[in-house]
Design a protein around this motif. Structure first.
Motif, PDB file in Angstrom:
ATOM      1  N   TYR A  52      85.164  46.883  50.214  1.00  0.00           N
ATOM      2  CA  TYR A  52      86.398  46.701  49.453  1.00  0.00           C
ATOM      3  C   TYR A  52      86.401  45.299  48.876  1.00  0.00           C
ATOM      4  O   TYR A  52      86.006  44.352  49.544  1.00  0.00           O
ATOM      5  CB  TYR A  52      87.621  46.891  50.359  1.00  0.00           C
ATOM      6  CG  TYR A  52      88.943  46.801  49.624  1.00  0.00           C
ATOM      7  CD1 TYR A  52      89.621  45.591  49.514  1.00  0.00           C
ATOM      8  CD2 TYR A  52      89.499  47.910  49.028  1.00  0.00           C
ATOM      9  CE1 TYR A  52      90.825  45.499  48.847  1.00  0.00           C
ATOM     10  CE2 TYR A  52      90.704  47.831  48.348  1.00  0.00           C
ATOM     11  CZ  TYR A  52      91.359  46.629  48.275  1.00  0.00           C
ATOM     12  OH  TYR A  52      92.554  46.552  47.609  1.00  0.00           O
ATOM     13  N   ASP A  53      86.835  45.169  47.660  1.00  0.00           N
ATOM     14  CA  ASP A  53      86.896  43.859  47.028  1.00  0.00           C
ATOM     15  C   ASP A  53      88.150  43.826  46.169  1.00  0.00           C
ATOM     16  O   ASP A  53      88.107  44.136  44.990  1.00  0.00           O
ATOM     17  CB  ASP A  53      85.630  43.616  46.194  1.00  0.00           C
ATOM     18  CG  ASP A  53      85.559  42.197  45.651  1.00  0.00           C
ATOM     19  OD1 ASP A  53      84.693  41.940  44.816  1.00  0.00           O
ATOM     20  OD2 ASP A  53      86.381  41.352  46.057  1.00  0.00           O
ATOM     21  N   GLY A  54      89.292  43.500  46.748  1.00  0.00           N
ATOM     22  CA  GLY A  54      90.549  43.440  46.006  1.00  0.00           C
ATOM     23  C   GLY A  54      90.860  42.011  45.608  1.00  0.00           C
ATOM     24  O   GLY A  54      90.613  41.086  46.370  1.00  0.00           O
ATOM     25  N   LYS A  55      91.403  41.869  44.428  1.00  0.00           N
ATOM     26  CA  LYS A  55      91.737  40.539  43.931  1.00  0.00           C
ATOM     27  C   LYS A  55      93.111  40.549  43.286  1.00  0.00           C
ATOM     28  O   LYS A  55      93.527  41.548  42.711  1.00  0.00           O
ATOM     29  CB  LYS A  55      90.706  40.072  42.910  1.00  0.00           C
ATOM     30  CG  LYS A  55      89.322  39.825  43.491  1.00  0.00           C
ATOM     31  CD  LYS A  55      88.377  39.339  42.426  1.00  0.00           C
ATOM     32  CE  LYS A  55      87.017  38.960  42.888  1.00  0.00           C
ATOM     33  NZ  LYS A  55      86.469  39.527  44.054  1.00  0.00           N
ATOM     34  N   HIS A  56      93.793  39.431  43.377  1.00  0.00           N
ATOM     35  CA  HIS A  56      95.072  39.228  42.704  1.00  0.00           C
ATOM     36  C   HIS A  56      95.132  37.749  42.362  1.00  0.00           C
ATOM     37  O   HIS A  56      95.036  36.903  43.254  1.00  0.00           O
ATOM     38  CB  HIS A  56      96.223  39.621  43.629  1.00  0.00           C
ATOM     39  CG  HIS A  56      97.571  39.402  43.023  1.00  0.00           C
ATOM     40  ND1 HIS A  56      98.050  40.174  41.992  1.00  0.00           N
ATOM     41  CD2 HIS A  56      98.523  38.507  43.303  1.00  0.00           C
ATOM     42  CE1 HIS A  56      99.252  39.756  41.671  1.00  0.00           C
ATOM     43  NE2 HIS A  56      99.574  38.740  42.450  1.00  0.00           N
ATOM     44  N   SER A  57      95.233  37.415  41.101  1.00  0.00           N
ATOM     45  CA  SER A  57      95.149  36.015  40.705  1.00  0.00           C
ATOM     46  C   SER A  57      95.892  35.784  39.397  1.00  0.00           C
ATOM     47  O   SER A  57      95.886  36.638  38.517  1.00  0.00           O
ATOM     48  CB  SER A  57      93.667  35.626  40.519  1.00  0.00           C
ATOM     49  OG  SER A  57      93.564  34.320  40.029  1.00  0.00           O
ATOM     50  N   ASN A  58      96.513  34.631  39.275  1.00  0.00           N
ATOM     51  CA  ASN A  58      97.039  34.228  37.972  1.00  0.00           C
ATOM     52  C   ASN A  58      96.273  33.002  37.455  1.00  0.00           C
ATOM     53  O   ASN A  58      96.728  32.327  36.539  1.00  0.00           O
ATOM     54  CB  ASN A  58      98.555  33.997  38.006  1.00  0.00           C
ATOM     55  CG  ASN A  58      98.977  32.839  38.895  1.00  0.00           C
ATOM     56  OD1 ASN A  58      98.162  32.208  39.560  1.00  0.00           O
ATOM     57  ND2 ASN A  58     100.267  32.572  38.916  1.00  0.00           N
ATOM     58  N   LEU A  59      95.106  32.750  38.025  1.00  0.00           N
ATOM     59  CA  LEU A  59      94.254  31.660  37.555  1.00  0.00           C
ATOM     60  C   LEU A  59      93.429  32.065  36.336  1.00  0.00           C
ATOM     61  O   LEU A  59      93.326  31.309  35.376  1.00  0.00           O
ATOM     62  CB  LEU A  59      93.285  31.218  38.660  1.00  0.00           C
ATOM     63  CG  LEU A  59      93.870  30.364  39.774  1.00  0.00           C
ATOM     64  CD1 LEU A  59      92.848  30.195  40.875  1.00  0.00           C
ATOM     65  CD2 LEU A  59      94.316  29.022  39.245  1.00  0.00           C
ATOM     66  N   HIS A  60      92.827  33.237  36.359  1.00  0.00           N
ATOM     67  CA  HIS A  60      91.928  33.640  35.278  1.00  0.00           C
ATOM     68  C   HIS A  60      92.579  33.622  33.889  1.00  0.00           C
ATOM     69  O   HIS A  60      91.933  33.177  32.936  1.00  0.00           O
ATOM     70  CB  HIS A  60      91.311  35.013  35.567  1.00  0.00           C
ATOM     71  CG  HIS A  60      90.357  34.983  36.722  1.00  0.00           C
ATOM     72  ND1 HIS A  60      89.108  34.410  36.641  1.00  0.00           N
ATOM     73  CD2 HIS A  60      90.494  35.418  37.993  1.00  0.00           C
ATOM     74  CE1 HIS A  60      88.510  34.514  37.808  1.00  0.00           C
ATOM     75  NE2 HIS A  60      89.330  35.111  38.650  1.00  0.00           N
ATOM     76  N   PRO A  61      93.819  34.055  33.730  1.00  0.00           N
ATOM     77  CA  PRO A  61      94.434  34.008  32.397  1.00  0.00           C
ATOM     78  C   PRO A  61      94.491  32.598  31.801  1.00  0.00           C
ATOM     79  O   PRO A  61      94.492  32.438  30.571  1.00  0.00           O
ATOM     80  CB  PRO A  61      95.844  34.558  32.608  1.00  0.00           C
ATOM     81  CG  PRO A  61      95.714  35.445  33.799  1.00  0.00           C
ATOM     82  CD  PRO A  61      94.692  34.759  34.677  1.00  0.00           C
ATOM     83  N   LEU A  62      94.504  31.581  32.633  1.00  0.00           N
ATOM     84  CA  LEU A  62      94.510  30.203  32.121  1.00  0.00           C
ATOM     85  C   LEU A  62      93.251  29.897  31.305  1.00  0.00           C
ATOM     86  O   LEU A  62      93.275  29.103  30.379  1.00  0.00           O
ATOM     87  CB  LEU A  62      94.580  29.210  33.275  1.00  0.00           C
ATOM     88  CG  LEU A  62      95.876  29.130  34.037  1.00  0.00           C
ATOM     89  CD1 LEU A  62      95.711  28.202  35.242  1.00  0.00           C
ATOM     90  CD2 LEU A  62      96.999  28.641  33.144  1.00  0.00           C
TER      91      LEU A  62
END
Length: 135
Positions: free
Chosen positions: A121-131
């Protein structure tokens, strides 16, 4: 097992209680059931440990970004469906824990479940990439 290791940037210590996240993840693990309604993970084998990184660099280091890596190590023998459900539930708990910070700072979260052999499983949640994806 399961054994959970949380590695995170030390800048989060002043903003959140990692012990609360450890307890929440342990509770979520122990609440998991298999298809027959039996516990998916043993109580006695459940371990959740968190380690802050005193030294780190995140993304382009232009701001005080934060990162959390959650690794869940399990023994073989569980169905793919139960592993995915557990991963989704654990990621939901991590997202809920850090939700108050998402409006204040940029933070990346990765949760992986590893089983011998290999990652399941490899789940991700990030608001860094949109920057960094701006055109």
């Amino acid at each position: 097992m399961p054994h959970v290791t949380i590695q995170y940037t030390g800048n989060l210590d002043a903003e959140t209680r990692m012990g609360d996240l450890c307890r929440a993840l342990a509770a979520r693990l122990l609440a998991q059931k298999d298809a027959q309604g039996q516990p998916l993970f043993p109580i006695g084998g459940t371990r959740v440990l968190a380690y802050p990184a005193a030294q780190y660099a995140v993304a382009d280091d232009a701001d005080d970004y934060a990162f959390v890596y959650v690794n869940v190590r399990i023994a073989a023998g569980r169905s793919e469906e139960s592993k995915r459900k557990a991963g989704d539930d654990l990621l939901a708990a991590v997202k809920s824990h850090f939700e108050p910070l998402f409006s204040k700072r940029h933070i990346g979260i990765t949760l992986q479940i590893d089983e011998s052999p290999g990652q399941v499983y490899d789940g991700k949640h990030s608001n860094l990439h949109p920057l960094f994806n701006k055109q």
